[in-house]
Scaffold this motif. Sequence first.
Motif, short mmCIF file in Angstrom:
data_model
loop_
_atom_site.label_atom_id
_atom_site.label_comp_id
_atom_site.label_asym_id
_atom_site.label_seq_id
_atom_site.Cartn_x
_atom_site.Cartn_y
_atom_site.Cartn_z
N PHE A 29 0.82 -1.20 0.00
CA PHE A 29 0.00 0.00 0.00
C PHE A 29 0.85 1.26 0.00
O PHE A 29 0.34 2.35 -0.28
N ARG A 30 2.13 1.11 0.30
CA ARG A 30 3.05 2.24 0.30
C ARG A 30 3.72 2.47 -1.05
O ARG A 30 4.42 3.47 -1.22
N ARG A 52 3.81 4.12 -12.69
CA ARG A 52 3.26 4.62 -11.44
C ARG A 52 2.26 3.62 -10.89
O ARG A 52 1.53 2.97 -11.65
N TRP A 53 2.24 3.47 -9.57
CA TRP A 53 1.42 2.42 -8.97
C TRP A 53 -0.03 2.83 -8.71
O TRP A 53 -0.95 2.09 -9.05
N VAL A 97 12.08 -3.54 -9.81
CA VAL A 97 12.37 -2.52 -8.82
C VAL A 97 11.07 -1.90 -8.32
O VAL A 97 10.05 -1.92 -9.01
N ALA A 98 11.12 -1.31 -7.13
CA ALA A 98 9.96 -0.66 -6.54
C ALA A 98 10.42 0.45 -5.61
O ALA A 98 11.53 0.42 -5.07
N THR A 99 9.54 1.43 -5.43
CA THR A 99 9.83 2.50 -4.49
C THR A 99 8.58 2.84 -3.70
O THR A 99 7.46 2.72 -4.20
N THR A 100 8.78 3.26 -2.47
CA THR A 100 7.72 3.78 -1.62
C THR A 100 7.90 5.27 -1.37
O THR A 100 7.15 5.86 -0.60
N GLY A 101 8.88 5.88 -2.01
CA GLY A 101 9.18 7.28 -1.80
C GLY A 101 8.40 8.19 -2.71
O GLY A 101 7.70 7.76 -3.63
N SER A 102 8.52 9.49 -2.45
CA SER A 102 7.85 10.49 -3.26
C SER A 102 8.73 11.01 -4.39
O SER A 102 8.23 11.61 -5.34
N ASN A 110 18.74 5.44 -8.07
CA ASN A 110 18.55 5.96 -6.73
C ASN A 110 17.08 6.17 -6.38
O ASN A 110 16.76 6.37 -5.20
N THR A 111 16.21 6.16 -7.35
CA THR A 111 14.78 6.33 -7.10
C THR A 111 14.19 5.16 -6.35
O THR A 111 13.24 5.32 -5.58
#
Length: 125
Positions: A29-30, A52-53, A97-102, A110-111
């Motif tokens: 969810f993040r 985008r998720w 790859v995945a990210t939970t950041g803005s 680095n994303t």
Amino acid sequence: QVQLAESGGGLVQTGGSLRLSCAASGSIFRLTAMGWFRQAPGKEREFVAAIRWWTTGTYYTDSVKGRFTISRDNAKSTVYLQMSNLKPEDSAVYYCVATTGSYFLYSSRNTYDYWGQGTQVTVSS
């Protein structure tokens, strides 16, 4: 935490197709974005595609535009990479790859906060 599991790699002839899958588990969810990088022996890891998720947006490196399609299934927490008209230069280990950041510069390593272990794609000529 987010865990990523790739599948779908293999051996294919030039002009063939493969579909890679990446299933995410944990704090999905993040998630803000997921994507794919690839790395061939002796070369730097390079961006392939991202999506985008929870909002709209897909991104591709120029060399795969028109041949690769990234998509997602939020209910299954899975991202896909449909690869068509494959070329020998597409041969590489593909990493989910995945990210939970803005922060989202889609082509930057680095994303992304989370990386899968990779799946091998080999295209024979």
